[in-house]
Every structure is written in C-alpha cells, then in structure tokens.
Motif scaffolding. Sequence first.
Motif, short mmCIF file in Angstrom:
data_model
loop_
_atom_site.label_atom_id
_atom_site.label_comp_id
_atom_site.label_asym_id
_atom_site.label_seq_id
_atom_site.Cartn_x
_atom_site.Cartn_y
_atom_site.Cartn_z
N GLY A 68 -52.73 15.57 86.58
CA GLY A 68 -52.87 17.00 86.79
C GLY A 68 -54.06 17.39 87.63
N ALA A 69 -54.80 16.41 88.15
CA ALA A 69 -56.00 16.71 88.94
C ALA A 69 -55.80 16.44 90.43
CB ALA A 69 -57.18 15.88 88.43
N GLY A 70 -54.56 16.17 90.85
CA GLY A 70 -54.28 15.97 92.27
C GLY A 70 -54.26 14.52 92.72
N LEU A 71 -54.57 13.60 91.84
CA LEU A 71 -54.59 12.18 92.19
C LEU A 71 -53.20 11.69 92.59
CD1 LEU A 71 -56.48 9.72 92.33
CD2 LEU A 71 -55.96 9.30 89.92
N GLY A 72 -52.17 12.13 91.89
CA GLY A 72 -50.80 11.70 92.20
C GLY A 72 -50.39 12.05 93.62
N LYS A 73 -50.78 13.24 94.08
CA LYS A 73 -50.44 13.66 95.45
C LYS A 73 -51.08 12.73 96.48
CE LYS A 73 -51.35 18.19 94.32
NZ LYS A 73 -51.68 19.57 94.60
N VAL A 74 -52.32 12.34 96.23
CA VAL A 74 -53.03 11.44 97.15
C VAL A 74 -52.34 10.09 97.18
CG1 VAL A 74 -55.22 10.23 97.57
CG2 VAL A 74 -55.23 12.63 96.85
N ILE A 75 -51.96 9.59 96.02
CA ILE A 75 -51.36 8.26 95.92
C ILE A 75 -49.99 8.23 96.57
CG2 ILE A 75 -50.49 6.51 94.31
CD1 ILE A 75 -52.81 7.57 92.42
N ILE A 76 -49.14 9.22 96.31
CA ILE A 76 -47.80 9.20 96.90
C ILE A 76 -47.88 9.35 98.42
CG2 ILE A 76 -47.19 11.64 96.64
CD1 ILE A 76 -44.40 10.57 95.65
N ALA A 77 -48.83 10.15 98.90
CA ALA A 77 -49.01 10.28 100.36
C ALA A 77 -49.44 8.95 100.97
CB ALA A 77 -50.04 11.37 100.67
N GLU A 78 -50.32 8.24 100.30
CA GLU A 78 -50.75 6.92 100.80
C GLU A 78 -49.59 5.93 100.75
OE1 GLU A 78 -53.13 3.73 102.25
OE2 GLU A 78 -53.15 5.91 102.49
N ALA A 79 -48.79 5.97 99.69
CA ALA A 79 -47.63 5.08 99.59
C ALA A 79 -46.65 5.35 100.74
CB ALA A 79 -46.95 5.27 98.24
N GLU A 80 -46.40 6.62 101.02
CA GLU A 80 -45.49 6.98 102.12
C GLU A 80 -46.05 6.52 103.46
OE1 GLU A 80 -45.20 11.17 101.47
OE2 GLU A 80 -43.85 10.92 99.75
N ARG A 81 -47.32 6.71 103.68
CA ARG A 81 -47.96 6.27 104.93
C ARG A 81 -47.85 4.75 105.04
NH1 ARG A 81 -51.75 3.54 106.79
NH2 ARG A 81 -52.61 3.09 104.74
N THR A 82 -48.11 4.05 103.95
CA THR A 82 -48.08 2.59 103.93
C THR A 82 -46.72 2.04 104.33
OG1 THR A 82 -49.84 2.48 102.27
CG2 THR A 82 -48.38 0.57 102.43
N VAL A 83 -45.64 2.58 103.75
CA VAL A 83 -44.31 2.04 104.05
C VAL A 83 -43.82 2.48 105.42
CG1 VAL A 83 -43.71 1.78 101.62
CG2 VAL A 83 -43.02 3.87 102.82
N ARG A 84 -44.20 3.69 105.84
CA ARG A 84 -43.80 4.17 107.16
C ARG A 84 -44.46 3.32 108.24
NH1 ARG A 84 -44.99 9.12 106.29
NH2 ARG A 84 -47.09 8.99 107.14
N GLU A 85 -45.75 3.10 108.12
CA GLU A 85 -46.48 2.33 109.13
C GLU A 85 -46.27 0.83 108.99
OE1 GLU A 85 -50.59 3.56 109.13
OE2 GLU A 85 -50.05 5.65 109.53
N GLY A 86 -46.20 0.33 107.79
CA GLY A 86 -46.09 -1.12 107.57
C GLY A 86 -44.70 -1.67 107.74
N TRP A 87 -43.70 -0.93 107.29
CA TRP A 87 -42.32 -1.40 107.34
C TRP A 87 -41.46 -0.62 108.31
CZ3 TRP A 87 -42.20 -1.42 101.31
CH2 TRP A 87 -42.84 -2.56 100.83
N GLY A 88 -41.94 0.48 108.83
CA GLY A 88 -41.17 1.28 109.76
C GLY A 88 -39.95 1.93 109.15
N VAL A 89 -39.97 2.20 107.86
CA VAL A 89 -38.81 2.78 107.19
C VAL A 89 -38.73 4.28 107.45
CG1 VAL A 89 -38.79 1.00 105.40
CG2 VAL A 89 -40.04 3.12 105.00
N SER A 90 -37.52 4.80 107.34
CA SER A 90 -37.31 6.23 107.60
C SER A 90 -37.16 7.05 106.33
CB SER A 90 -36.07 6.41 108.48
OG SER A 90 -34.93 5.87 107.85
#
Length: 191
Positions: A105-127
């Motif tokens: 509830g303090a915003g940590l989840g938003k940071v983590i999911i954004a990093e996860a999305e960046r990681t898979v988009r840049e690392g694996w090139g997934v859409s």
Amino acid sequence: MDAASAQESGRLTFRDAVEGDVPALVALIESAYRGDASRAGWTTEADILQGQRTDPDGVRRVVEAAGSRLLVVERDGVIVACCQLEHRGDAAYFGMFAVRPELQGAGLGKVIIAEAERTVREGWGVSEMHMTVISLRDELIAWYERRGYRRTGELSPFPYGDERFGIPQRDDLAFELLVKDLTTTGAAVTR
C-alpha cells in the motif's frame, strides 16, 4: 518514484534469486498471501485459501528453470519483494509476486511491476506481459487494471485436490488471464 530512480537512490536493488534465497523467498510469499501474517497487507488470500501458497521445491524450480527469472527486490540488504518472470515466446509471464505485508500500500508494488515490465521488454523483447489471478480477487484485479492490464475472460481451473497450491475454502475458484501490451509507451498507471 519510478524503478530507475528507486534503483539510483540506493533504496531498492533488483537482482536474480539464487539457491540460497529460497527459504527467505518461500517465507516472503507465504507471509504475503496466507495465514494471519498476510492480513497485515491487502493481498491476503487467507479467507479463500488456507495451507501453503508455495514450497521450497516450487521456488527452486523457478530459480533454476531456463527462460525463467525470480527477481528479488531488496532494501538495505533485506528482501522486501519478489516476482517471477518467465519467457513464453512473444510474451512474458508474471507470477509469484509478493511484497512484505507491512510494506503493501506504499507504492512499492508499482515500482516493482514497472521494473519487471522494463526487464522483460528490454531483455527478451516481448510485446506482452501475462499473469493469472484468482477471478474472485476483485480488488487485486482492479489494481492490475490501473497498471494497464486487461481482463481477458479466459479462465483456467483452480487445481482442487493439489495441496501444493493451498486448501480452498470455496468451490468456485478459477484463474483469469490478465494481459498488458508492452509495446505502447505511457500505458495507464494510476493510484
């Protein structure tokens, strides 16, 4: 705060899990979803499922599997969150997402999911990013929808009788597939 500024500030660090992390990750995942400890956060499943959420073998399989990563999030050297990322062709699967209940509830989840999305988009090139959520979890699904995920209506059965996934307290559990398009920039993210 976005994932990049969280990393730059030194407040959060992201790394891949290793074998030695397995006991701490099992404890984290269990605390976020099951039992009385989970009630301190809002992601608890304690009212619909009892028993375990995962076990050391399940976490170890994710850590060791080809095309899979278990992203560990630390603050000051202490594990505070994790999530599974699995490469599935043009998509990535997001699972085992857990944040320590007292930090929810303090915003940590938003940071983590954004990093996860960046990681898979840049690392694996997934859409796309895919995940499954128990379809009754309206508050949790709404949170994901505010992050740009959409309900597909595609349901898969809950594994009744397999206590590795918990002991259901209801007979109407199913998983719904949620999907996010990762090719668009500035996808909807709100509180």
